[in-house]
Write an enzyme that holds these catalytic residues in place. Structure first.
Site, short mmCIF file in Angstrom:
data_model
loop_
_atom_site.label_atom_id
_atom_site.label_comp_id
_atom_site.label_asym_id
_atom_site.label_seq_id
_atom_site.Cartn_x
_atom_site.Cartn_y
_atom_site.Cartn_z
N ASP A 1 0.86 -1.18 0.00
CA ASP A 1 0.00 0.00 0.00
C ASP A 1 0.90 1.24 0.00
O ASP A 1 2.07 1.17 0.38
CB ASP A 1 -0.90 -0.02 1.24
CG ASP A 1 -1.77 1.21 1.36
OD1 ASP A 1 -2.36 1.61 0.35
OD2 ASP A 1 -1.83 1.78 2.46
N ASP B 1 -0.14 5.00 1.04
CA ASP B 1 -0.33 5.95 2.14
C ASP B 1 -0.24 5.24 3.49
O ASP B 1 -1.03 4.35 3.78
CB ASP B 1 -1.67 6.66 2.00
CG ASP B 1 -1.83 7.35 0.65
OD1 ASP B 1 -0.90 8.06 0.26
OD2 ASP B 1 -2.87 7.14 0.01
#
Length: 246
Positions: A17, A19
């Site tokens: 991922d 963020d």
């Protein structure tokens, strides 16, 4: 765990991922969402409105595609808006309009404050690639390419599945596993041979339901128990804890 990366021996690819895992933009996203929803609720309910909270962010918004986050949070308050169109202005009282307001605020905050990577993550990804494992970035953000470019990290990933690609391929976002599954497919790796790295509860759900070989939760905000409850095989505060000396 012979790779010294803290992963099972049969893992062939790592799906990250963006963020909160690679970059410190999760806090910027949270601030933009709060400003957006508080303004919306204040306009709707007046000065006595109930503000958007950190718990709301974790439960309804974090890790989800922008429009899904809008729908999910507003539904929790018993509010339903028309869907609107992607071109709706930021002041439109539609799902897309509210989402566009958030994106305008997010980009302004990024321009003002810049983007900062997690150095422990970058070192870990270097070690992963040095060990011969494939890498992908998997994010609901439509700004993924620009963010990676801003930290000179585009070359760290063999595959990018983000909000733009998901829209082009009609992939549902997290907590559905489809974006992670697409990344594994593009890398030519079975999900059972891929590890997922996520900080969001929705991302944990996606890793679990996609039957990935290993799911690492990254706890930046003190939610270790929740990450485990949502499917993490291991939770760390920084990826440097996993090793990184291939």
């Amino acid at each position: 765990m012979t790779t010294q990366l803290g992963l099972p021996d049969d893992i062939q690819a790592c799906l990250f991922d963006l963020d909160g895992v690679v970059t410190r933009t999760a806090v910027v996203h949270a601030a933009a969402w709060k400003e957006t929803f508080d303004a919306f609720l204040r306009e709707r309910d007046g000065a006595d409105f109930r503000p958007f909270t950190d718990s709301d962010y974790d439960r309804y918004v974090d890790g989800r595609p922008r429009a899904d986050g809008v729908r999910s949070f507003l539904a929790s308050r018993g509010i339903e808006l028309p869907e609107g169109t992607p071109d709706d202005p930021p002041d439109a009282r539609t799902v897309k309009g509210v989402g566009n307001r958030k994106n305008v605020l997010l980009l302004a905050k990024i321009r003002t404050d810049g983007v900062e990577p997690y150095e422990g993550t970058l070192r870990y990804i270097d070690a992963v690639r040095g060990a011969g494992l494939a890498t992908a970035i998997v994010s609901s953000s439509a700004n993924t390419r620009d963010v990676l470019h801003s930290i000179d990290a585009e070359g760290l990933f063999d595959v990018r599945i983000d909000g733009v690609v998901a829209r082009e391929r009609n992939l549902p976002g997290k907590p559905h596993p489809d974006t992670f599954l697409a990344a594994a497919r593009d890398l030519g790796v079975e999900p059972s041979r891929a590890a997922v790295f996520e900080d969001a509860l929705a991302g944990m759900d996606a890793g679990r339901s996609g039957h990935f070989g290993y799911v690492v939760g990254v706890d930046r905000v003190g939610q270790t128990d929740a990450l485990y409850a949502h499917g993490a095989d291991r939770v760390v505060k920084d990826l440097a804890e996993l090793g990184g000396h291939a």
